[in-house]
Design an enzyme around this catalytic site. Structure first.
Site, PDB file in Angstrom:
ATOM      1  N   ASP A 153       0.861  -1.172   0.000  1.00 51.29           N
ATOM      2  CA  ASP A 153       0.000   0.000   0.000  1.00 51.29           C
ATOM      3  C   ASP A 153       0.903   1.230   0.000  1.00 51.29           C
ATOM      4  OD1 ASP A 153      -2.444   1.437   0.177  1.00 51.29           O
ATOM      5  OD2 ASP A 153      -2.028   1.785   2.297  1.00 51.29           O
ATOM      6  N   ASP A 200      -1.791  -0.339   6.356  1.00 44.85           N
ATOM      7  CA  ASP A 200      -2.040   0.243   7.669  1.00 44.85           C
ATOM      8  C   ASP A 200      -3.466   0.752   7.821  1.00 44.85           C
ATOM      9  OD1 ASP A 200      -1.960   2.409   5.975  1.00 44.85           O
ATOM     10  OD2 ASP A 200      -0.707   3.647   7.286  1.00 44.85           O
ATOM     11  N   THR A 204       0.322   4.595   0.866  1.00 42.50           N
ATOM     12  CA  THR A 204       0.267   5.462   2.042  1.00 42.50           C
ATOM     13  C   THR A 204       0.656   4.682   3.289  1.00 42.50           C
ATOM     14  OG1 THR A 204      -1.536   6.660   0.996  1.00 42.50           O
ATOM     15  CG2 THR A 204      -1.183   7.040   3.343  1.00 42.50           C
TER      16      THR A 204
END
Length: 800
Positions: A316, A556, A318
Site C-alpha cells: 500500500d 495500515d 500510504t
C-alpha cells in the site's frame, strides 16, 4: 450524534470531558460493582504459549518417552557412560524450554506495546483502557479502523458503516443506527459512533475465534509439517527394526545379558532424531527474539518462515512507501470560486469530521475552522475507500444552505471536465489532488456526486519514506516482485513509485477485468495499480495466489484489512488501524518498511539452516536403522555401545547443529523441504551404514580372543566418525573461517579421546594394532569419495 469538538484533539492518555448531551457511560462505582461480579472482558490477549504449555510441549513428546524408558534401563544395567544420552536429552529439553520462554517474554512485551486500548466513557469522560478492563454496559467509542472488542448495541451513529466480513463473509459494509447490534470482530470502515457492551469475555460472539486465532501458530509452516512427516516415517521404520534388534541381541546363548541390553539400546537410541524438533523450535525462538529487538512483533511464529518464501509483495502506498502525514501545498479555485470562501468551506468540512483521515487532517492544519457560531452542520457523509469521497451539508446562517463533497477528482468529475487535465499534470509530479465540489443533491441520495459543481483543487504532498527505495532494491535483488496497490490516483501512485526506482506498467484498477484468470494475467504484467477498492485488493491477492504466487500484503488502513487477511502473510504497521493489526501475522511496531528485509533474512536463516541440520540428524537415523537391519540379518552383536554413539552424535551432530542452526544464511528459501532433506539423508546414511558394517565384519575376521569385541567396536567407531565428519564437512558448505574451524574442532575432539588414556577407558575406545585402524581409515575414505559423487549426482538429477 453530538460530537466532541474537532478543534480539541483527543489525547490518547488523558481523559477528555464530554459534552453534557453525550452519553456519560458508567460511574466508577458501577464499574467496581461489575468487576466484583466478574462481568469483565477477560478473554486472553494475543500472546504466545504459557510457561506450563511450553514445558509440557518440550517434555512430553513421543521420542522423549522412548529415550526416557531406555535411559532408565541403562542406569540400571550399565555404567554411567552408557547413560550419557539421557543427560543430553535433559540438556536439550532445558535449552528448548529456556529459549521458547525468552521468545515468549519478547512477544508479550511487544504485544503490550501494540495493545489495543479502546476509548471508554466513564464518569462523563472518555479515556483509554485495556480491552481486559472493559465491563458490562460500558459505552465504547469507535471510528474508522477501530474494531469492536465486545458485543454491543449501537447508542450513537454518525454515518457509521461497519464491515462484518471477517465474521459473516459478507463483503459489503453495513450501515448502523442506534439500537442496531454490533458484533465483536467487526470493524468500522466509515463514520463513527459509540456502542454499549452487552456481552463481554467469553460470551462475546468472536471470543472463541479470538482465543484460538490469537495463540501461537496459525500460518502454514512447511518446515514444521515436513518435520512431522519425517518423524512419522521414522517411527514406522524404528518400531519393527528395534523389535528385530532386541530379539537378535537377547536370544543368543553366549550373549552376556547386560552387554546385550546395552548394545540393543545403543542400536535404538540413534534412530531417534531427538534434537531436530528442539533445534527447529530454538531457531524460531531466536528469530522472534532477534526481530523483537527491531520492534517487529511476530504474532504467529511460522510467519517468519512464510515471508521468506514470498515471491510477491503487495504494498500500500500510504504509510508504507510514504509517511503517514501530508501537507497542503496548493489551493486552485475553479469556475470563478472565491478563494477565501473555499478556505472557509474546507475549514468547516474539517471541523465536521471528528475522526479525520490523513488528507483531511492536512486540510484542518492548513485551514482552521472560522465558521463556529455562524454555520451549522445539518448532515454528514463520512469518507469511505469504496466511495472515494466524503461530504457535509451546512446551514450557512444567512438563510442559505449548501452541500459539499471532498474526494477524488477522477471520481467526482466528468471525463471531459478541463480540471481533470490539471489534476493529471499534478499527479504526474507525484502529488495528491482532492476536489472540492458543491453538490446539487442531498447527502442521502445515492447519486449525490452526479452533476456536482467543481469549486477547487486541493494539492497535497506526501513525504517518501527515506528507507523505501533501499527496501525495494533489496526485494528486486532477491527476486521478490513488488506490486504497489493503492486507492489513490494511478498516475500519482506511479509517479511516487518511479521516484523510488520501481519500474513497470501503471494501471487504473477500474480498467481491470473481474474474472480471476485475466485479472491474474494483468497483475503479472503491471507493477503499479491505482484507484483500487478494498474488495479489489482482496480479489487481486486471490488472483495472484491462483497463479502459484506466495503473496505478502502490507498496509495500515482499514481498506487493507480484507486483503491482509487473505494474503499468505499480512504485514501491518504499528500505527495502523486496530483492524489491520488484528488480522496481520507481522506488525512493524516502529512503522518502518525497512524492517521487512530483516524478517525475510530471518526466515531464510531458519529455513536454510534447519534444512542443513535436518540432513545431519536424518543421516544418523538412516545409518542407525540400516546397521540394525544388517546386524539382524548377519546375526552378530551390535557394534556399538550407547557411549560410542553419544560421542559420535555430540561431535558430528549435536554441537555442530547448534552453530549451523543459528548462523547467518541468505540462501533463498525453496519449497519441498522433505524431498530436499531426504534426497541427501538417504544416500548419506546408506553409505555410512554399509561402510561401517563392512569395517565391523573385517574387524571380526581380523581380531580374535579376549577383548576382540572392544577392538572391533573401536575400528567401526573410527570409520563411522570419519564418514560422519565428512558429511558434516559437506553440510557446512559454503565454507567460511568459522565453519572450517568447526569441522576441525570436532575432529580434534575425537583425536583427544583417542589420545588421552582415561578418555579411552571412559568411552571404551582403543585402536589395536595398525593394520585394522588404517583399514578403517581407508574404508572411510572410499565412502567419503562415494558420498561426494553420489550427492553431486543427486543434486543434478533432483530439481531444487
Amino acid at each position: 450524534m453530538t460530537h466532541i469538538d474537532a478543534g480539541a484533539e483527543l489525547d490518547p492518555v488523558h481523559p477528555v470531558p464530554l459534552p453534557p448531551s453525550a452519553a456519560r457511560g458508567l460511574s466508577t462505582a458501577e464499574v467496581a460493582e461489575r468487576v466484583a461480579r466478574g462481568q469483565v472482558n477477560d478473554v486472553p490477549v494475543r500472546s504466545s504459549r504459557s510457561l506450563v504449555d511450553i514445558v509440557r510441549a518440550n517434555v512430553f513428546t513421543r521420542f522423549n518417552a522412548i529415550i526416557g524408558v531406555l535411559w532408565v534401563i541403562m542406569l540400571i544395567v550399565a555404567p554411567i557412560q552408557d547413560s550419557l544420552f539421557g543427560f543430553v536429552i535433559l540438556a536439550n529439553t532445558g535449552i528448548g524450554i529456556f529459549q521458547e520462554w525468552r521468545a515468549k517474554q519478547t512477544l508479550d512485551s511487544l504485544a503490550l506495546i501494540g495493545e489495543v486500548r479502546p476509548r471508554v466513557r466513564r464518569d462523563g469522560t472518555a479515556t483509554e483502557v485495556g480491552t481486559s478492563e472493559i465491563v458490562l454496559d460500558d459505552v465504547i467509542e469507535f471510528g474508522p479502523g477501530d474494531k469492536a472488542v465486545v458485543d454491543g448495541v449501537c447508542v450513537e451513529a454518525d454515518g457509521l458503516e461497519i464491515d462484518e466480513s471477517l465474521l459473516t463473509g459478507e463483503a459489503d459494509p453495513v450501515v448502523k443506527r442506534p439500537g442496531d447490534q454490533v458484533m465483536s470482530g467487526s470493524f468500522v470502515v466509515a463514520g463513527g459512533g459509540a456502542y454499549r457492551a452487552v456481552k463481554v469475555g467469553r460470551e462475546a460472539y468472536a471470543a472463541q475465534l479470538a482465543e484460538e486465532a490469537s495463540r501461537f501458530t496459525l500460518v502454514h509452516s512447511e518446515l514444521r509439517s515436513g518435520i512431522s512427516t519425517i518423524l512419522k516415517y521414522v517411527t514406522w521404520m524404528m518400531v519393527p527394526t528395534a523389535i528385530g534388534l532386541i530379539i537378535s541381541q537377547l536370544v543368543g546363548e553366549d550373549n552376556d545379558l547386560k552387554d546385550s541390553v546395552a548394545r540393543t539400546v545403543g542400536g535404538i537410541v540413534p534412530m531417534v532424531p531427538e534434537g531436530l524438533v528442539l533445534l527447529t523450535s530454538v531457531a524460531f525462538a531466536i528469530g522472534v527474539i532477534r526481530l523483537g529487538r527491531k520492534q517487529c512483533l511476530v504474532q504467529e511464529l511460522p510467519a517468519i518462515e512464510g515471508l521468506a518464501r514470498v515471491d510477491t509483495v503487495c504494498l500500500d502506498k500510504t504509510g508504507t512507501l510514504t509517511e503517514g502525514g501530508m501537507d497542503v501545498t496548493g489551493l486552485r479555485p475553479l469556475n470563478g470560486a472565491e478563494e477565501g470562501y473555499v478556505r472557509r468551506v474546507l475549514g468547516a468540512l474539517g471541523a465536521a469530521d471528528p475522526r479525520p483521515n490523513a488528507s483531511l487532517q492536512a486540510i484542518i492544519d492548513a485551514y482552521p475552522d472560522d465558521t463556529a457560531g455562524t454555520w451549522r452542520r445539518t448532515g454528514a457523509l463520512p469518507f469511505s475507500s469504496a466511495r472515494k469521497y466524503s461530504g457535509a451539508s451546512f446551514d450557512q446562517g444567512d438563510g442559505t444552505s449548501a452541500t459539499w463533497l471532498l474526494g477524488a477528482p477522477d471520481v467526482l468529475l466528468d471525463d471531459e471536465d478541463p480540471a481533470l487535465a490539471e489534476t493529471e499534470r499534478l499527479n504526474e509530479q507525484g502529488l495528491r489532488v482532492l476536489l472540492l465540489a458543491r453538490a446539487g443533491r442531498g447527502l442521502d441520495d445515492a447519486r449525490v456526486a452526479e452533476g456536482a459543481e467543481p469549486a477547487a483543487l486541493v494539492v497535497l504532498e506526501q513525504k517518501l519514506r527515506p528507507d523505501a527505495a533501499e527496501t525495494l532494491r533489496y526485494f528486486a535483488q532477491q527476486d521478490v516482485r513488488a506490486k504497489v496497490v493503492s486507492g489513490d490516483n494511478a498516475v500519482s501512485v506511479g509517479a511516487v513509485a518511479a521516484k523510488l526506482g520501481l519500474s513497470g506498467a501503471t494501471v487504473d484498477a477500474r480498467q481491470l477485468p473481474d474474472e480471476r484468470e485475466p485479472l491474474g494475467e494483468a497483475l503479472d504484467e503491471g507493477t503499479v495499480f491505482g484507484r483500487v477498492t478494498p474488495q479489489q485488493k482482496r480479489e487481486m491477492v486471490g488472483a495472484l495466489q491462483s497463479r502459484g504466487h506466495t503473496v505478502a500484503m502490507t498496509g495500515d488502513g482499514v481498506n487493507d484489512v480484507l486483503a491482509l487477511k487473505d494474503a499468505d502473510i499480512g504485514v501491518a504497521m504499528g500505527s495502523g488501524s486496530e483492524a489491520t493489526r488484528a488480522v496481520a501475522q507481522i506488525v512493524l511496531l516502529n512503522n518502518s518498511f525497512a524492517t521487512l528485509p530483516s524478517v525475510v533474512a530471518e526466515g531464510r536463516r531458519v529455513i536454510g539452516n534447519i534444512t542443513r541440520v535436518a540432513t545431519l540428524f536424518l543421516v544418523k537415523t538412516v545409518y542407525s536403522v540400516l546397521l540394525a537391519i544388517l546386524v539382524v540379518g548377519w546375526q552378530v552383536e551390535y557394534p556399538f555401545l550407547p557411549r560410542h554413539l553419544t560421542l559420535l552424535s555430540t561431535l558430528t551432530i549435536g554441537v555442530p547443529a547448534f552453530f549451523l542452526a543459528l548462523a547467518p544464511n541468505t540462501e533463498r528459501a525453496r519449497p519441498h523441504f522433505v524431498r530436499r532433506v531426504m534426497r541427501y539423508a538417504i544416500p548419506g546414511g546408506a553409505v555410512a551404514g554399509v561402510a561401517t558394517f563392512v569395517t565391523y565384519l573385517v574387524a571380526r575376521h581380523h581380531y580374535s580372543g579376549p577383548g576382540a569385541l572392544d577392538a572391533e567396536t573401536s575400528a567401526a567407531t573410527l570409520t563411522l566418525f570419519l564418514i560422519s565428519l565428512w558429511v558434516l564437512a559437506i553440510i557446512a558448505r559454503p565454507y567460511t573461517w568459522w565453519r572450517i574451524g568447526l569441522v576441525l574442532a570436532m575432529g580434534a575432539g575425537f583425536l583427544l579421546v583417542l589420545a588421552v588414556p582415561w578418555l579411552q577407558d571412559f568411552f571404551a575406545l582403543k585402536l589395536v594394532g595398525t593394520t585394522m585402524p588404517w583399514a578403517a581409515v581407508g574404508i572411510a575414505a572410499v565412502a567419503a569419495a562415494a558420498l561426494e559423487l553420489l550427492w553431486r549426482w543427486v543434486g543434478r538429477r533432483v530439481p531444487a
